[in-house]
Design a protein around this motif. Sequence first.
Motif, PDB file in Angstrom:
ATOM      1  N   ASP A 153       0.653  -1.229   0.054  1.00  0.00           N
ATOM      2  CA  ASP A 153      -0.030  -0.037   0.005  1.00  0.00           C
ATOM      3  C   ASP A 153       0.847   1.272   0.065  1.00  0.00           C
ATOM      4  N   MET A 154       2.013   1.188   0.717  1.00  0.00           N
ATOM      5  CA  MET A 154       2.776   2.233   0.863  1.00  0.00           C
ATOM      6  C   MET A 154       3.961   2.257  -0.125  1.00  0.00           C
ATOM      7  N   SER A 155       3.994   1.496  -0.867  1.00  0.00           N
ATOM      8  CA  SER A 155       5.081   1.527  -2.141  1.00  0.00           C
ATOM      9  C   SER A 155       6.539   1.402  -1.760  1.00  0.00           C
ATOM     10  N   TYR A 156       6.722   0.512  -0.734  1.00  0.00           N
ATOM     11  CA  TYR A 156       7.984   0.011   0.099  1.00  0.00           C
ATOM     12  C   TYR A 156       8.066  -1.220   0.056  1.00  0.00           C
ATOM     13  N   SER A 157       9.597  -1.699   0.245  1.00  0.00           N
ATOM     14  CA  SER A 157       9.772  -2.951   0.414  1.00  0.00           C
ATOM     15  C   SER A 157       9.385  -3.459   1.811  1.00  0.00           C
ATOM     16  N   THR A 158       9.201  -4.730   1.990  1.00  0.00           N
ATOM     17  CA  THR A 158       8.822  -5.016   3.580  1.00  0.00           C
ATOM     18  C   THR A 158      10.045  -4.869   4.311  1.00  0.00           C
ATOM     19  N   ALA A 159      11.258  -4.933   3.973  1.00  0.00           N
ATOM     20  CA  ALA A 159      12.416  -4.356   4.656  1.00  0.00           C
ATOM     21  C   ALA A 159      12.306  -3.175   5.386  1.00  0.00           C
ATOM     22  N   GLN A 160      12.056  -2.127   4.201  1.00  0.00           N
ATOM     23  CA  GLN A 160      11.949  -0.876   4.396  1.00  0.00           C
ATOM     24  C   GLN A 160      10.717  -0.702   5.579  1.00  0.00           C
ATOM     25  N   ILE A 161       9.732  -1.254   5.459  1.00  0.00           N
ATOM     26  CA  ILE A 161       8.632  -1.226   6.406  1.00  0.00           C
ATOM     27  C   ILE A 161       9.167  -1.218   7.902  1.00  0.00           C
ATOM     28  N   TYR A 162       9.926  -2.341   7.896  1.00  0.00           N
ATOM     29  CA  TYR A 162      10.477  -2.765   9.477  1.00  0.00           C
ATOM     30  C   TYR A 162      11.066  -1.866   9.711  1.00  0.00           C
ATOM     31  N   ARG A 163      12.089  -1.103   8.952  1.00  0.00           N
ATOM     32  CA  ARG A 163      13.051  -0.190   9.434  1.00  0.00           C
ATOM     33  C   ARG A 163      12.083   1.109   9.728  1.00  0.00           C
ATOM     34  N   LEU A 164      11.352   1.437   8.975  1.00  0.00           N
ATOM     35  CA  LEU A 164      10.233   2.759   9.455  1.00  0.00           C
ATOM     36  C   LEU A 164       9.727   2.398  10.596  1.00  0.00           C
ATOM     37  N   HIS A 165       9.316   1.095  10.801  1.00  0.00           N
ATOM     38  CA  HIS A 165       8.385   1.022  11.888  1.00  0.00           C
ATOM     39  C   HIS A 165       9.436   1.211  13.310  1.00  0.00           C
ATOM     40  N   GLY A 166      10.499   0.603  12.917  1.00  0.00           N
ATOM     41  CA  GLY A 166      11.333   0.984  14.258  1.00  0.00           C
ATOM     42  C   GLY A 166      11.383   2.388  14.424  1.00  0.00           C
ATOM     43  N   TYR A 167      11.923   3.175  13.412  1.00  0.00           N
ATOM     44  CA  TYR A 167      11.963   4.527  13.720  1.00  0.00           C
ATOM     45  C   TYR A 167      10.614   5.110  14.171  1.00  0.00           C
ATOM     46  N   ALA A 168       9.364   4.770  13.759  1.00  0.00           N
ATOM     47  CA  ALA A 168       8.219   5.215  14.400  1.00  0.00           C
ATOM     48  C   ALA A 168       7.893   4.923  15.740  1.00  0.00           C
ATOM     49  N   LEU A 169       8.296   3.558  16.155  1.00  0.00           N
ATOM     50  CA  LEU A 169       8.395   3.216  17.603  1.00  0.00           C
ATOM     51  C   LEU A 169       9.066   4.058  18.444  1.00  0.00           C
ATOM     52  N   GLN A 170      10.471   4.598  17.718  1.00  0.00           N
ATOM     53  CA  GLN A 170      11.384   5.359  18.651  1.00  0.00           C
ATOM     54  C   GLN A 170      10.527   6.695  18.861  1.00  0.00           C
ATOM     55  N   GLU A 171      10.137   7.295  17.752  1.00  0.00           N
ATOM     56  CA  GLU A 171       9.293   8.731  17.752  1.00  0.00           C
ATOM     57  C   GLU A 171       8.146   8.316  18.893  1.00  0.00           C
ATOM     58  N   MET A 172       7.418   7.254  18.821  1.00  0.00           N
ATOM     59  CA  MET A 172       6.301   7.280  19.873  1.00  0.00           C
ATOM     60  C   MET A 172       6.829   7.198  21.274  1.00  0.00           C
ATOM     61  N   ARG A 173       7.938   6.386  21.210  1.00  0.00           N
ATOM     62  CA  ARG A 173       8.315   6.386  22.622  1.00  0.00           C
ATOM     63  C   ARG A 173       8.944   7.620  23.227  1.00  0.00           C
ATOM     64  N   ARG A 174       9.456   8.517  22.444  1.00  0.00           N
ATOM     65  CA  ARG A 174       9.784   9.675  22.812  1.00  0.00           C
ATOM     66  C   ARG A 174       8.601  10.707  23.461  1.00  0.00           C
ATOM     67  N   LYS A 175       7.469  10.554  22.386  1.00  0.00           N
ATOM     68  CA  LYS A 175       6.481  11.308  22.477  1.00  0.00           C
ATOM     69  C   LYS A 175       5.443  10.967  23.785  1.00  0.00           C
ATOM     70  N   LEU A 176       5.633   9.547  23.975  1.00  0.00           N
ATOM     71  CA  LEU A 176       4.919   9.193  25.247  1.00  0.00           C
ATOM     72  C   LEU A 176       5.769   9.491  26.362  1.00  0.00           C
ATOM     73  N   LYS A 177       7.100   9.417  26.358  1.00  0.00           N
ATOM     74  CA  LYS A 177       7.734   9.704  27.401  1.00  0.00           C
ATOM     75  C   LYS A 177       7.693  11.178  27.904  1.00  0.00           C
ATOM     76  N   ASP A 178       7.646  12.123  26.936  1.00  0.00           N
ATOM     77  CA  ASP A 178       7.413  13.653  27.049  1.00  0.00           C
ATOM     78  C   ASP A 178       6.193  13.941  27.871  1.00  0.00           C
ATOM     79  N   GLU A 179       5.172  13.121  27.183  1.00  0.00           N
ATOM     80  CA  GLU A 179       3.729  13.391  27.782  1.00  0.00           C
ATOM     81  C   GLU A 179       3.650  13.019  29.236  1.00  0.00           C
ATOM     82  N   SER A 180       4.340  12.083  29.386  1.00  0.00           N
ATOM     83  CA  SER A 180       4.287  11.502  31.074  1.00  0.00           C
ATOM     84  C   SER A 180       5.032  12.467  32.090  1.00  0.00           C
ATOM     85  N   LYS A 181       5.898  13.408  31.440  1.00  0.00           N
ATOM     86  CA  LYS A 181       6.611  14.076  32.397  1.00  0.00           C
ATOM     87  C   LYS A 181       5.558  15.248  33.001  1.00  0.00           C
TER      88      LYS A 181
END
Length: 139
Positions: free
Chosen positions: A111-139
């Motif tokens: 759907d996003m016109s990426y390879s599966t390997a690239q989606i896994y990489r992007l997912h990892g980056y997205a989770l890192q950003e989510m982690r930062r956002k959730l950490k910032d909100e909990s402060k």
Amino acid sequence: MTVKEWLSRGKMLDIEINNLLREQQKAFDEATQMTAKYENEKVKSSKENVTEDRYIKYAEYEKEIDERIDKLYKAKRQILRAIYCVRDCTYRTLLIKRYINFDAWEKIAEDMSYSTAQIYRLHGYALQEMRRKLKDESK
């Protein structure tokens, strides 16, 4: 609980609801099944009303499913609110497809016109950003 586990809870509720719906359908089928009566056959009478018990069982499934569906929607709203805090549109799209729509990795990649390997990489980056956002909100 990790960010990935927190995001994945909607899928587990969805699986649970689908299992309950199958059980509810079985209970409904039992409650509405008709049995033939034969003349000259002795019928054992009992104080229990089998049909009524079957309808009660069906109603109990319906109540439990409604409660689980409410829980699923609350979880999805929380997950969506957290995903919308992510600034990158690609990350948001990926997270919504995976954790709200429950799409498979291969479908997301297509759907996003990426390879599966690239989606896994992007997912990892997205989770890192989510982690930062959730950490910032909990402060």
